[in-house]
Design a protein around this motif. Structure first.
Motif, mmCIF file in Angstrom:
data_model
loop_
_atom_site.group_PDB
_atom_site.id
_atom_site.type_symbol
_atom_site.label_atom_id
_atom_site.label_comp_id
_atom_site.label_asym_id
_atom_site.label_seq_id
_atom_site.Cartn_x
_atom_site.Cartn_y
_atom_site.Cartn_z
ATOM 1 N N SER A 171 7.916 8.769 6.640
ATOM 2 C CA SER A 171 9.419 9.394 6.651
ATOM 3 C C SER A 171 10.082 8.353 7.324
ATOM 4 O O SER A 171 9.836 8.011 8.541
ATOM 5 N N ARG A 172 11.308 7.993 6.883
ATOM 6 C CA ARG A 172 12.066 7.097 7.529
ATOM 7 C C ARG A 172 13.392 7.997 8.065
ATOM 8 O O ARG A 172 14.117 8.356 7.519
ATOM 9 N N SER A 193 11.096 10.207 2.644
ATOM 10 C CA SER A 193 9.793 10.193 2.799
ATOM 11 C C SER A 193 8.797 9.866 1.380
ATOM 12 O O SER A 193 9.384 9.953 0.339
ATOM 13 N N ASN A 227 7.013 13.170 8.885
ATOM 14 C CA ASN A 227 5.914 12.239 8.691
ATOM 15 C C ASN A 227 4.706 13.051 8.334
ATOM 16 O O ASN A 227 3.799 12.891 7.380
ATOM 17 N N ASN A 260 5.759 3.053 0.905
ATOM 18 C CA ASN A 260 6.837 2.346 1.163
ATOM 19 C C ASN A 260 7.509 1.749 -0.130
ATOM 20 O O ASN A 260 8.795 1.703 -0.376
#
Length: 241
Positions: free
Chosen positions: A11-12, A18, A45, A127
Motif C-alpha cells: 500500500s502506498r 494498494s 499493507n 507495483n
C-alpha cells in the motif's frame, strides 16, 4: 502437479492505493502457470497481503494440485496462518478465516516466510498493478488441463501468430499497445491498436498476441491489461465498441 506460490501485497500510504502480486509456478520446473498484479483500491499493507493470498489460493484450488508451497515476505501473515500470532485486527479476521477455508481445500500445504529479495517478482507485479491502477495479468493457464502431463506452457519462441479463438466463440475486442519504445517491440514504429475478431490481427507482435489470447480466451471479463512476454510492453484490452 505440485505448486510453488509467491505472494506480496503493498500500500502506498498505508492506507492508500494498494495492490498484490501473485506468482504460481510448477514446483518441479519453476515454469510460471499464473502471474498477475491485482489492484485492490484504498487499503492497508496487511489487508493487501491477505487479499493477495486469497486470490492466489483461489487460483491454486482451481488447478487441483497435489501439494502447494506458499512463500510470503509478510512475517505477520505467515505467523498468523501458522497459529503463532493471534489475529487481533478486526479488518483482518474475516480475511484470515477466508484464507484458512481455502487452505483446507488443498491436500498438502507448507507456508514459508521469505525475505523481500526472494519475493521480487510478486513485489514487481504488485507495483505494476498500483502503477496501472488496474489488474495486470501477465500469464494465465486457466482453461488448460493441469492434470495432464502433456499440457505444457507454450514457449514464446514458438508461439504462432495464426493462433485463433475457438470458432464458436470468437473474441471481439481491441488491444492497444503502450510502452513500445523498446527496440525489441515490433509495434514500435507501426500500428499500436489491433482489433481481434475471428483471427489474430496481422502485424501484431507474436509474443504480445500470445499473452493477449491467453487472457482474453480464458478470462473474458474485460477490460484487462497484459504484458508482452518479450519486451514488457503493456497491452490494454477493451470490448469492441
Amino acid at each position: 502437479m505440485e505448486l510453488r506460490i509467491f505472494v506480496d501485497g503493498g500500500s502506498r500510504g498505508n492506507p492508500g492505493p494498494s495492490g498484490a502480486g501473485i506468482v504460481i509456478q510448477d514446483a518441479a520446473t519453476s515454469a510460471p502457470l499464473y502471474e498477475a498484479g491485482v489492484f485492490l483500491g484504498h487499503l492497508t499493507n496487511n489487508v493487501a497481503e491477505y487479499r493477495g493470498l486469497i486470490r492466489a489460493l483461489e487460483e491454486a484450488v482451481a488447478l487441483k494440485p497435489q501439494a502447494v508451497e506458499i512463500n510470503s515476505d509478510s512475517q505477520l501473515m505467515v505467523r498468523q496462518l501458522e497459529g503463532q500470532y493471534r489475529v487481533k485486527a478486526p479488518q483482518l479476521k474475516p480475511l484470515y478465516d477466508q484464507a484458512i477455508a481455502l487452505l483446507r481445500k488443498l491436500p498438502k500445504v507448507t507456508i514459508e516466510h521469505v525475505m523481500r529479495e526472494h519475493n521480487f517478482r510478486a513485489d514487481e507485479l504488485a507495483n505494476l498493478a498500483m502503477d496501472a491502477r488496474r489488474d495486470v495479468v501477465v500469464e494465465s493457464m486457466k482453461g488448460f488441463a493441469s492434470s495432464s502431463a502433456s499440457k505444457t506452457k507454450p514457449s514464446p519462441t514458438t508461439a504462432s501468430p495464426a493462433a485463433e479463438p475457438a470458432p464458436s466463440k470468437p473474441a471481439r475486442f481491441v488491444a492497444e499497445v503502450h510502452n513500445t519504445r523498446s527496440p525489441r517491440c515490433p509495434a514500435r514504429d507501426g500500428e499500436t491498436r489491433f482489433a481481434f475478431g475471428d483471427t489474430t490481427p496481422a502485424g501484431m507482435c507474436v509474443h504480445a498476441a500470445h499473452a493477449v489470447l491467453q487472457v482474453a480466451l480464458h478470462q473474458p471479463a474485460l477490460p484487462k491489461t497484459v504484458r508482452c512476454q518479450r519486451c514488457n510492453a503493456l497491452v490494454d484490452l477493451t470490448p469492441e465498441s
